[in-house]
Design a protein around this motif. Sequence first.
Motif, PDB file in Angstrom:
ATOM      1  N   UNK A 143       0.831  -1.209   0.000  1.00  0.00           N
ATOM      2  CA  UNK A 143       0.000   0.000   0.000  1.00  0.00           C
ATOM      3  C   UNK A 143       0.860   1.251   0.000  1.00  0.00           C
ATOM      4  N   UNK A 144       1.931   1.227   0.810  1.00  0.00           N
ATOM      5  CA  UNK A 144       2.803   2.405   0.828  1.00  0.00           C
ATOM      6  C   UNK A 144       3.453   2.586  -0.542  1.00  0.00           C
ATOM      7  N   UNK A 145       3.902   1.467  -1.137  1.00  0.00           N
ATOM      8  CA  UNK A 145       4.541   1.564  -2.448  1.00  0.00           C
ATOM      9  C   UNK A 145       3.556   2.044  -3.505  1.00  0.00           C
ATOM     10  N   UNK A 146       2.277   1.663  -3.356  1.00  0.00           N
ATOM     11  CA  UNK A 146       1.266   2.134  -4.302  1.00  0.00           C
ATOM     12  C   UNK A 146       1.225   3.658  -4.292  1.00  0.00           C
ATOM     13  N   UNK A 147       1.303   4.245  -3.089  1.00  0.00           N
ATOM     14  CA  UNK A 147       1.317   5.701  -2.983  1.00  0.00           C
ATOM     15  C   UNK A 147       2.560   6.284  -3.639  1.00  0.00           C
ATOM     16  N   UNK A 148       3.699   5.606  -3.427  1.00  0.00           N
ATOM     17  CA  UNK A 148       4.946   6.079  -4.037  1.00  0.00           C
ATOM     18  C   UNK A 148       4.810   6.082  -5.559  1.00  0.00           C
ATOM     19  N   UNK A 149       4.271   4.960  -6.094  1.00  0.00           N
ATOM     20  CA  UNK A 149       4.124   4.858  -7.544  1.00  0.00           C
ATOM     21  C   UNK A 149       3.204   5.953  -8.060  1.00  0.00           C
ATOM     22  N   UNK A 150       2.111   6.170  -7.327  1.00  0.00           N
ATOM     23  CA  UNK A 150       1.115   7.139  -7.784  1.00  0.00           C
ATOM     24  C   UNK A 150       1.710   8.549  -7.802  1.00  0.00           C
ATOM     25  N   UNK A 151       2.378   8.940  -6.683  1.00  0.00           N
ATOM     26  CA  UNK A 151       2.969  10.277  -6.669  1.00  0.00           C
ATOM     27  C   UNK A 151       4.073  10.371  -7.715  1.00  0.00           C
ATOM     28  N   UNK A 152       4.766   9.240  -7.955  1.00  0.00           N
ATOM     29  CA  UNK A 152       5.825   9.244  -8.962  1.00  0.00           C
ATOM     30  C   UNK A 152       5.270   9.558 -10.339  1.00  0.00           C
ATOM     31  N   UNK A 153       4.180   8.890 -10.694  1.00  0.00           N
ATOM     32  CA  UNK A 153       3.582   9.120 -12.009  1.00  0.00           C
ATOM     33  C   UNK A 153       3.058  10.556 -12.100  1.00  0.00           C
ATOM     34  N   UNK A 154       2.480  11.039 -10.977  1.00  0.00           N
ATOM     35  CA  UNK A 154       1.957  12.404 -10.986  1.00  0.00           C
ATOM     36  C   UNK A 154       3.070  13.437 -11.078  1.00  0.00           C
ATOM     37  N   UNK A 155       4.261  13.057 -10.611  1.00  0.00           N
ATOM     38  CA  UNK A 155       5.334  14.055 -10.552  1.00  0.00           C
ATOM     39  C   UNK A 155       5.992  14.273 -11.909  1.00  0.00           C
ATOM     40  N   UNK A 156       5.700  13.393 -12.884  1.00  0.00           N
ATOM     41  CA  UNK A 156       6.265  13.608 -14.221  1.00  0.00           C
ATOM     42  C   UNK A 156       5.601  14.851 -14.830  1.00  0.00           C
ATOM     43  N   UNK A 157       6.417  15.661 -15.448  1.00  0.00           N
ATOM     44  CA  UNK A 157       5.944  16.926 -15.999  1.00  0.00           C
ATOM     45  C   UNK A 157       4.693  16.729 -16.863  1.00  0.00           C
TER      46      UNK A 157
END
Lengths: 287, 214
Positions: A143-157
């Motif tokens: 679950x924590x990694x899911x959040x990491x992945x999600x913010x990661x994808x959102x952080x791409x320009x």
Amino acid sequence: MTTALYDVPGPRTKARHRLYGLVSTVLILALIGWVLYLLFATGQFTAPKWTPFTYKGIQELLLRGLGNTLKAFALAAVLSLALGGVLATGRLSEHRALRWVCTLLVEFFRAMPVLVMIFFIYVALKAEPLIALVAGLTLYNGSVLAEVFRTGVHSVDRGQREAAYALGMGKTQVMTHVLVPQAVRAMLPAIISQLVVALKDTSLGYLITYEEFLHAGKLIASNLDYDLPFIPVVMIISPIYIGMCMLLSWLAYWVSKRQRRNPKVEGVEVAAPEPGTLLPGGHQPPR
Amino acid sequence: MNVLLDNLSLYGKGLLGTVELTVFASLLALVLGFLMAAFRVAPVGSLRAFGTAWVTVLRNTPLTLLFFAVVLGLPRFGFVLPFNLFAILALGCYTSAFICEAVRSGINTVPVGQGEAARSLGMTFPQTLGGIVLPQAFRSVIPPIGSTLIALAKNSAIAGAFSVTELLGVYKPLSELGYSIIWTFVWIAVGYLIVTLTISALFNVLEKRYGVAR
């Protein structure tokens, strides 16, 4: 060193700092000396407490424990990455129902103590200790990694996504060809930091009698024939645990440092996941 | 539902134990964490080294191992304390490393120009620190400290396995009495949610009142 706190010291301040340094060094040495005194005074370095570690059986017991720890860690790491991927895909989905279910799951598993989940699977679902441990760790870290992945994808320009759509790519293509490859680079340090948490938490297996490293230590420590060598056991197993975790932490630090110099990941940064940040109504970490 | 109503006092005792552990360990963690953060930004090299060693070791130690060392190891040195004091010690020291890092990064978010401006106005070191730097640092560390303390509350479950009365430990007597294990755990989960949501709400209020939009 530049901080907001003080100026570059002049000669008098330097002398004063040397004095403070001397005093604090003496105090720290006194503290270490006191600990050493306690160790000797309570007979922690006597032969009967240390000879067991020269026995082959004891060494094999410890090695087996370490092997079990690493096995649980490897399983939990692979499975949490997979679960994280699935949950993140769900949260980024265009179907509202799927998004809701995944959000609910992620928030719930992040808000629960890992140990409660492990005990639930072990006690109520009557799973084997290894399965309970790995399942608990997977649910939480996934679950924590899911959040990491999600913010990661959102952080791409945003322009990257827009450009890809403008070229006529479908959503899946935009994800797999444009966003995820860029996000993964930025997320790598945060992912490795989360794996450190998983590695540390494998020791929870000790509490449900999974025969891991700490469990092996406890077996040796509570042996009357060896004069209950609790302290020697702690002195042997903690450097190994701390060393393994530090190695992994250092890897995360090294990767993030290398990436800061890499022009390809410029401007995309994913913060390390904080434990239980996103409780319903809780604080959102800065992006 | 019956599990909860029949054993309200048992659940109450467990919840109270968890709250007690969380509150006292939080206080210890905050005191030690701020102290270590002060050490880590101090101009004195040996204090910086001590702070760094403290944080590095505790951040990389599994909490279960720390509990093992404190609860089962310290009595070998002749320190015999009640189990819940041991648990507070272990939880507080462990969490202090994370508080320290939060506070330190908070101090680093204050622009250097703020301190420089304060000094150029002729402010002394205590004035610069107390009047300019710390208030700004404090505001930006509220959210990370909040999530660290939520993690502490969740970690307190480990204490139950080391003979401390707390919420997770409630399952044992109840399963011996033959209650439904699933429902027992549902109410334990609700208890933990109450604790973590309370901390979360508390820090939301603090952040609304004192937080700063940068």
